[in-house]
Motif scaffolding. Structure first.
Motif, PDB file in Angstrom:
ATOM      1  N   GLY A  14       0.779  -1.240   0.000  1.00  0.00           N
ATOM      2  CA  GLY A  14       0.000   0.000   0.000  1.00  0.00           C
ATOM      3  C   GLY A  14       0.802   1.277   0.000  1.00  0.00           C
ATOM      4  N   ALA A  15       2.125   1.170  -0.002  1.00  0.00           N
ATOM      5  CA  ALA A  15       2.953   2.380   0.045  1.00  0.00           C
ATOM      6  C   ALA A  15       3.215   2.959  -1.330  1.00  0.00           C
ATOM      7  N   HIS A  16       3.046   2.159  -2.363  1.00  0.00           N
ATOM      8  CA  HIS A  16       3.438   2.588  -3.712  1.00  0.00           C
ATOM      9  C   HIS A  16       2.394   2.154  -4.741  1.00  0.00           C
ATOM     10  N   GLY A  17       2.482   2.732  -5.912  1.00  0.00           N
ATOM     11  CA  GLY A  17       1.816   2.242  -7.104  1.00  0.00           C
ATOM     12  C   GLY A  17       0.354   1.902  -6.961  1.00  0.00           C
ATOM     13  N   ILE A  18       0.005   0.693  -7.418  1.00  0.00           N
ATOM     14  CA  ILE A  18      -1.392   0.264  -7.450  1.00  0.00           C
ATOM     15  C   ILE A  18      -1.981   0.213  -6.049  1.00  0.00           C
ATOM     16  N   ALA A 194       2.072   2.400 -14.803  1.00  0.00           N
ATOM     17  CA  ALA A 194       3.242   3.276 -14.606  1.00  0.00           C
ATOM     18  C   ALA A 194       3.675   3.286 -13.141  1.00  0.00           C
ATOM     19  N   THR A 195       4.404   2.239 -12.749  1.00  0.00           N
ATOM     20  CA  THR A 195       4.927   2.132 -11.391  1.00  0.00           C
ATOM     21  C   THR A 195       6.411   1.785 -11.451  1.00  0.00           C
ATOM     22  N   ASP A 196       7.044   1.764 -10.288  1.00  0.00           N
ATOM     23  CA  ASP A 196       8.458   1.390 -10.186  1.00  0.00           C
ATOM     24  C   ASP A 196       8.628  -0.023  -9.654  1.00  0.00           C
ATOM     25  N   ILE A 197       7.670  -0.905  -9.912  1.00  0.00           N
ATOM     26  CA  ILE A 197       7.717  -2.239  -9.347  1.00  0.00           C
ATOM     27  C   ILE A 197       8.980  -2.997  -9.749  1.00  0.00           C
ATOM     28  N   VAL A 198       9.467  -2.783 -10.957  1.00  0.00           N
ATOM     29  CA  VAL A 198      10.658  -3.518 -11.397  1.00  0.00           C
ATOM     30  C   VAL A 198      11.871  -3.097 -10.589  1.00  0.00           C
ATOM     31  N   LYS A 199      12.083  -1.804 -10.448  1.00  0.00           N
ATOM     32  CA  LYS A 199      13.235  -1.318  -9.691  1.00  0.00           C
ATOM     33  C   LYS A 199      13.116  -1.682  -8.215  1.00  0.00           C
ATOM     34  N   SER A 218      18.006  -7.714 -19.273  1.00  0.00           N
ATOM     35  CA  SER A 218      17.494  -6.879 -20.368  1.00  0.00           C
ATOM     36  C   SER A 218      15.974  -6.920 -20.420  1.00  0.00           C
ATOM     37  N   ILE A 219      15.384  -8.102 -20.131  1.00  0.00           N
ATOM     38  CA  ILE A 219      13.925  -8.218 -20.101  1.00  0.00           C
ATOM     39  C   ILE A 219      13.344  -7.321 -19.014  1.00  0.00           C
ATOM     40  N   LEU A 220      13.955  -7.363 -17.831  1.00  0.00           N
ATOM     41  CA  LEU A 220      13.448  -6.573 -16.713  1.00  0.00           C
ATOM     42  C   LEU A 220      13.639  -5.075 -16.963  1.00  0.00           C
ATOM     43  N   ASP A 221      14.781  -4.695 -17.527  1.00  0.00           N
ATOM     44  CA  ASP A 221      15.013  -3.275 -17.826  1.00  0.00           C
ATOM     45  C   ASP A 221      14.010  -2.777 -18.868  1.00  0.00           C
ATOM     46  N   ALA A 222      13.768  -3.607 -19.881  1.00  0.00           N
ATOM     47  CA  ALA A 222      12.801  -3.218 -20.912  1.00  0.00           C
ATOM     48  C   ALA A 222      11.404  -3.108 -20.324  1.00  0.00           C
ATOM     49  N   ALA A 223      11.085  -4.027 -19.404  1.00  0.00           N
ATOM     50  CA  ALA A 223       9.777  -3.963 -18.756  1.00  0.00           C
ATOM     51  C   ALA A 223       9.627  -2.679 -17.952  1.00  0.00           C
ATOM     52  N   HIS A 224      10.669  -2.301 -17.222  1.00  0.00           N
ATOM     53  CA  HIS A 224      10.622  -1.055 -16.443  1.00  0.00           C
ATOM     54  C   HIS A 224      10.379   0.141 -17.354  1.00  0.00           C
ATOM     55  N   ASP A 225      11.132   0.225 -18.434  1.00  0.00           N
ATOM     56  CA  ASP A 225      10.988   1.363 -19.351  1.00  0.00           C
ATOM     57  C   ASP A 225       9.597   1.386 -19.983  1.00  0.00           C
ATOM     58  N   SER A 226       9.113   0.215 -20.353  1.00  0.00           N
ATOM     59  CA  SER A 226       7.792   0.147 -20.982  1.00  0.00           C
ATOM     60  C   SER A 226       6.693   0.561 -20.011  1.00  0.00           C
ATOM     61  N   LEU A 227       6.816   0.124 -18.757  1.00  0.00           N
ATOM     62  CA  LEU A 227       5.821   0.500 -17.760  1.00  0.00           C
ATOM     63  C   LEU A 227       5.783   2.008 -17.571  1.00  0.00           C
ATOM     64  N   ARG A 228       6.940   2.601 -17.435  1.00  0.00           N
ATOM     65  CA  ARG A 228       6.995   4.043 -17.186  1.00  0.00           C
ATOM     66  C   ARG A 228       6.512   4.850 -18.388  1.00  0.00           C
ATOM     67  N   GLU A 229       6.790   4.356 -19.587  1.00  0.00           N
ATOM     68  CA  GLU A 229       6.459   5.109 -20.794  1.00  0.00           C
ATOM     69  C   GLU A 229       5.038   4.861 -21.292  1.00  0.00           C
ATOM     70  N   VAL A 232      -0.624   2.665 -17.840  1.00  0.00           N
ATOM     71  CA  VAL A 232      -1.717   3.533 -17.405  1.00  0.00           C
ATOM     72  C   VAL A 232      -1.398   4.055 -16.005  1.00  0.00           C
ATOM     73  N   ALA A 233      -2.031   5.139 -15.634  1.00  0.00           N
ATOM     74  CA  ALA A 233      -1.805   5.729 -14.322  1.00  0.00           C
ATOM     75  C   ALA A 233      -2.361   4.817 -13.230  1.00  0.00           C
ATOM     76  N   PRO A 234      -1.653   4.672 -12.108  1.00  0.00           N
ATOM     77  CA  PRO A 234      -2.161   3.835 -11.018  1.00  0.00           C
ATOM     78  C   PRO A 234      -3.556   4.238 -10.551  1.00  0.00           C
ATOM     79  N   GLY A 235      -3.860   5.538 -10.583  1.00  0.00           N
ATOM     80  CA  GLY A 235      -5.171   5.990 -10.150  1.00  0.00           C
ATOM     81  C   GLY A 235      -6.308   5.396 -10.958  1.00  0.00           C
ATOM     82  N   VAL A 236      -6.075   5.186 -12.244  1.00  0.00           N
ATOM     83  CA  VAL A 236      -7.082   4.559 -13.102  1.00  0.00           C
ATOM     84  C   VAL A 236      -7.355   3.140 -12.616  1.00  0.00           C
TER      85      VAL A 236
END
Length: 293
Positions: A14-18, A194-199, A218-229, A232-236
């Motif tokens: 409950g501290a972050h993201g979704i 759009a969260t920082d779950i990967v990091k 590389s898969i995880l880094d690509a996933a992080h970039d894709s999520l951020r870019e 959808v917004a966590p609020g949605v």
């Protein structure tokens, strides 16, 4: 649920993201919220923010710790009242190459993503049943619990997929078994958010576990970039979860492109269904006729 106002919710991660977004969406509807997270600083900040809208309390919790979970459950209900909305949201995105697999990573990923969900159910659902006042459980899985994709958005390694498929199956079966108790169950299967779950997961990677291979990294880094870019917004997502609680929806999905991949998987399963019983008389076991020897 006819009304959310006056109820109490417990949300892990409950501290972050979704998780934080779900807590805020519930708080705006008059629900008292207990937010739990392993990140003490962030969970206290989240509770402070939520306190401007409703009664809110922070709890530091590792969802793998069953004894701590039971203690926290008692403390939540003592301070905020009986929990009738449970959101098992804590999770990580982590995996390991099959060539480097070991028990440490299996226990780490499954312990949080699947075991943590079960521990939440064990801590709160029997209380809901005993009270006979209904309730609702939301378990966070992933699109990765519905199909294995080929793009960075939907390919996160076999450990992550295994843990999320487990949460989907747990949720679907528990929904059937809890229906006569007046307790609903929804499974959240988000696409990119759009969260920082990967990091966050990379920081939690066990020091004794194998380091990521170049491919997994590389898969995880690509996933992080894709999520951020593209996420959808966590609020949605938070609002979608609350809508599912109110209307007792079994599934919560967030991305239109998931439809095609779900359809392809379903068609593959249907194509594998035998047209005739494989063993004479076997159909009788399922009440569909056949000859018993």
């Amino acid at each position: 649920m006819d009304s959310l106002e006056g109820r109490t919710a417990f949300i892990t991660g409950g501290a972050h993201g979704i998780g934080r977004a779900v807590a805020a969406s519930l708080a705006r509807r008059g629900v008292s919220v207990a937010v739990a997270d392993i990140d003490e600083t962030a969970v206290c900040q989240a509770a402070d923010e939520l306190s401007t809208m409703t009664s809110a309390r922070p709890f530091v919790l590792d969802v793998r710790d069953r004894a701590a979970y039971a203690t926290v459950a008692d403390a939540v209900e003592e301070s905020l009242g009986p929990v009738s909305i449970l959101v098992n949201n804590a999770g990580i995105i982590d995996s390991v190459s099959p060539s480097r697999m070991d028990h440490t990573m299996w226990d780490h990923v499954m312990g949080i993503n699947a075991g943590g969900v079960y521990n939440g159910i064990q801590a709160f659902v029997p209380r809901m049943i005993r009270r006979r006042t209904g309730g609702h459980v939301v378990n966070t899985a992933s699109a990765a619990g519905l199909f294995v994709g080929s793009s960075p958005l939907y390919m996160s390694g076999f450990l992550y997929h295994a843990s999320k498929y487990a949460v989907v199956g747990l949720s679907e079966s528990l929904r059937v078994e809890l229906a006569h108790h007046g307790i609903g169950v929804s499974v959240l299967c988000p696409g990119p958010v759009a969260t920082d779950i990967v990091k966050n997961a990379q920081r939690a990677h066990p020091t004794e576990a194998p380091q990521h291979s170049t491919k997994i990294a590389s898969i995880l880094d690509a996933a992080h970039d894709s999520l951020r870019e593209r996420g959808v917004a966590p609020g949605v997502v938070g609002d979608l979860v609350v809508d599912a609680i109110v209307h007792d929806r079994p599934y919560i999905l967030t991305a239109p492109e998931m439809g095609q991949q779900i359809r392809e998987r379903t068609e593959s399963l249907l194509a594998a269904v035998p047209s005739d019983p494989l063993v004479e008389g076997s159909a009788d076991m399922f009440g569909t006729g056949g000859t018993r020897r």
